[in-house]
Design an enzyme around this catalytic site. Structure first.
Site, short mmCIF file in Angstrom:
data_model
loop_
_atom_site.label_atom_id
_atom_site.label_comp_id
_atom_site.label_asym_id
_atom_site.label_seq_id
_atom_site.Cartn_x
_atom_site.Cartn_y
_atom_site.Cartn_z
N HIS A 101 19.62 138.45 38.18
CA HIS A 101 19.89 139.29 39.36
C HIS A 101 19.92 140.77 38.94
CE1 HIS A 101 21.60 135.91 42.05
NE2 HIS A 101 20.94 135.36 41.05
N GLU A 103 22.03 143.15 39.48
CA GLU A 103 23.31 143.64 38.94
C GLU A 103 23.46 143.19 37.48
OE1 GLU A 103 22.70 142.10 41.77
OE2 GLU A 103 24.17 142.57 43.32
N CYS A 128 25.44 139.24 45.83
CA CYS A 128 25.64 137.82 46.14
C CYS A 128 26.90 137.32 45.43
CB CYS A 128 24.42 137.02 45.70
SG CYS A 128 24.31 136.82 43.92
N CYS A 131 26.79 137.32 41.60
CA CYS A 131 26.96 138.64 40.97
C CYS A 131 28.40 139.13 41.08
CB CYS A 131 26.01 139.66 41.58
SG CYS A 131 24.31 139.36 41.07
ZN LIG Z 1 23.19 138.45 42.79
#
Ligand SMILES: [Zn+2]
Length: 296
Positions: A101, A103, A128, A131
């Site tokens: 992801h 992040e 999300c 994360c």
């Molecule tokens: Zn994420």
């Protein structure tokens, strides 16, 4: 300037785009140091928080979302004042768990550059759940400021109420804490030496499986990834995923990979070898070199 930024630049205010162009040279991988950032603020006349939101399209241009075609860009601002971009990547035709992801990419970028604390995360879509949990593993994670387009900045505590984290498992030195475990290994191979050093900087409080991956490209450059565990286990970031995300941020291609090394502590409860080979096979015909090292 790298071609991958051309479309994103057109989304930026003109003075900011003009000021950024010299930074987007062939070497650019999303790291802007504190003095370069101060200069961008100066030239663009924009306040820093607005500027960071405005350059998210540049971060998103580092993405390789081969399955979703959904470009997520994130920026981690370290305690040093430097900023580190990151973006999502997915492996085409492979299981979704290989995904990194944005992040995670940005935070690992900061960690690999020696940052010991993240103060702000700027991201173009709401983080999300995965994360949020990943960020909660960080030093003072619950107090990281999350900045989203069109929203007031909020602490991670707002996005992750009733959080479960490292303290629940009695871990007192969370991710990004200064640590350096030494391993004993006799090797004069620079790539192996680098990988052993990186394994000593990795984070594995739940399994003691300190580990790293180093990828070498045909022109001799190396791209490393460290293992980063998570109290909730599944959001842990594998060293191979971190190394591939690093390679992609540097605008390199999987076909450039010439060698791949996985170093693991012999004191670990688990091994990442099968999972690492599985990921490597998805992108390259190179065979994984796998070495266990003893803590000294
Ligand atoms: Zn994420």
């Amino acid at each position: 300037m790298q071609n991958r930024f051309i479309d994103s630049l057109s989304e930026l205010p003109k003075p900011l785009a003009t000021a950024l162009i010299p930074l987007l040279n062939e070497e650019f991988c999303g790291h802007i140091d504190a003095s370069q950032l101060a200069e961008l603020v100066n030239i663009s006349g924009m306040p820093e928080d607005k500027l960071l939101l405005s350059i998210l399209p540049i971060a998103a241009a580092l993405a390789k979302p081969s399955i979703s075609e959904f470009y997520v860009g994130a920026i981690a601002k370290g305690e040093s004042g430097d900023i580190y971009m990151g973006a999502n990547f997915e492996l085409s035709s492979e299981a979704l768990f290989h995904t990194v992801h944005a992040e995670q990419s940005a935070i690992s970028h900061a960690w690999l550059n020696g940052e010991q604390k993240i103060v702000d995360i700027i991201v173009n879509f709401s983080p999300c759940g995965h994360c949020r949990q990943f960020m909660n593993e960080l030093v003072n994670g619950i107090n990281i400021n999350i900045h989203l387009p069109g929203q007031q900045p909020q602490l991670l505590a707002h996005y992750l109420p009733y959080a479960f984290g490292p303290a629940d498992l009695q871990v007192t030195k969370p991710l990004l804490s200064k640590s350096n475990i030494e391993f004993s290994l006799n090797s004069d191979d620079p790539m192996i030496i680098e990988a052993v050093d990186q394994a000593g900087l990795s984070y594995a409080p739940y399994t003691s499986n300190l580990a790293s991956v180093v990828l070498e490209t045909k022109d001799g450059h190396t791209y490393c990834g460290r293992y980063a565990e998570n109290a909730a286990f599944n959001p842990s970031m594998m060293p191979m995923q971190m190394a591939l995300s690093n390679l992609i941020r540097h605008n390199r291609d999987y076909s450039d990979i010439n060698r791949a090394v996985l170093i693991e502590s012999s004191a670990g409860k688990i091994s990442l070898a099968n999972a690492t080979m599985d990921t490597l096979q998805a992108v390259s015909a190179v065979e994984l070199e796998h070495i266990f090292v003893d803590p000294s």
